[in-house]
Design an enzyme around this catalytic site. Structure first.
Site, mmCIF file in Angstrom:
data_model
loop_
_atom_site.group_PDB
_atom_site.id
_atom_site.type_symbol
_atom_site.label_atom_id
_atom_site.label_comp_id
_atom_site.label_asym_id
_atom_site.label_seq_id
_atom_site.Cartn_x
_atom_site.Cartn_y
_atom_site.Cartn_z
ATOM 1 N N LEU A 38 0.802 -1.218 0.000
ATOM 2 C CA LEU A 38 0.000 0.000 0.000
ATOM 3 C C LEU A 38 0.839 1.275 0.000
ATOM 4 C CD1 LEU A 38 -2.657 -1.086 2.653
ATOM 5 C CD2 LEU A 38 -2.688 -1.447 0.160
ATOM 6 N N ASP A 39 0.223 2.324 -0.539
ATOM 7 C CA ASP A 39 0.831 3.652 -0.492
ATOM 8 C C ASP A 39 0.233 4.422 0.690
ATOM 9 O OD1 ASP A 39 -1.731 4.508 -1.294
ATOM 10 O OD2 ASP A 39 -1.123 4.862 -3.366
ATOM 11 N N GLY A 40 0.558 5.680 0.805
ATOM 12 C CA GLY A 40 0.082 6.506 1.906
ATOM 13 C C GLY A 40 -1.409 6.737 1.913
ATOM 14 N N TYR A 41 -2.088 6.426 0.819
ATOM 15 C CA TYR A 41 -3.540 6.606 0.725
ATOM 16 C C TYR A 41 -4.310 5.321 1.021
ATOM 17 C CZ TYR A 41 -1.952 10.803 -1.628
ATOM 18 O OH TYR A 41 -1.325 11.979 -1.928
ATOM 19 N N HIS B 209 -4.089 2.564 -0.791
ATOM 20 C CA HIS B 209 -4.288 1.825 -2.045
ATOM 21 C C HIS B 209 -3.004 1.095 -2.404
ATOM 22 C CE1 HIS B 209 -6.766 5.632 -2.748
ATOM 23 N NE2 HIS B 209 -7.642 4.682 -2.455
#
Length: 140
Positions: free
Chosen positions: A17-20, A22
């Protein structure tokens, strides 16, 4: 599923995952590569030609279309097929689908060439290798 296709399943983990929250766009490269490895694993006649070591498939272009976000815990299916076979290159089409509803998450087209490992040059896809690959092509 068509026997000329390959499907591999994987679960989205926190480290994807990324910081959002997702799946990070770069992780799809890994998911797609996993799909391509599975494709060759399931086709021993094709893999045997490549594992001899005198030629290799080399990616020269990759286009990815991101359709919707994948989230932690999502189970994904990566479907891989041989879409085109030219004289000097070929193209694989791949789709990443969410397992629970079969929604398209991402699609990709990867163009590759056959490399003569000793000469470090692209060579024609011919002979035994072409004979093995030709029946695998799925027209889009």
């Amino acid at each position: 599923m068509d026997s000329r296709c390959s499907a591999v399943r994987l679960r989205v983990r926190g480290y994807h995952l990324d910081g959002y929250g997702h799946v990070n766009n770069a992780r799809y490269l890994e998911f797609l590569e996993e799909g391509r490895w599975a494709y060759f694993d399931e086709r021993s006649d094709l893999a045997s030609v490549i594992t001899r070591g005198d030629v290799a498939f080399v990616a020269v272009n990759l286009n990815i279309d991101y359709r919707r976000a994948a989230l932690a815990g999502d189970d994904l299916k990566v479907v891989t097929e041989l879409a085109e076979l030219g004289t000097r290159s070929a193209k694989m089409h791949q789709e990443v689908r969410r397992d629970r509803d079969d929604k398209l998450v991402a699609s990709a087209d990867l163009t590759f060439v056959l490399l003569d490992v000793k000469c470090n040059k692209a060579v024609a896809i011919e002979g035994e290798l072409r004979d093995v690959m030709a029946p695998l092509v799925i027209a889009q």
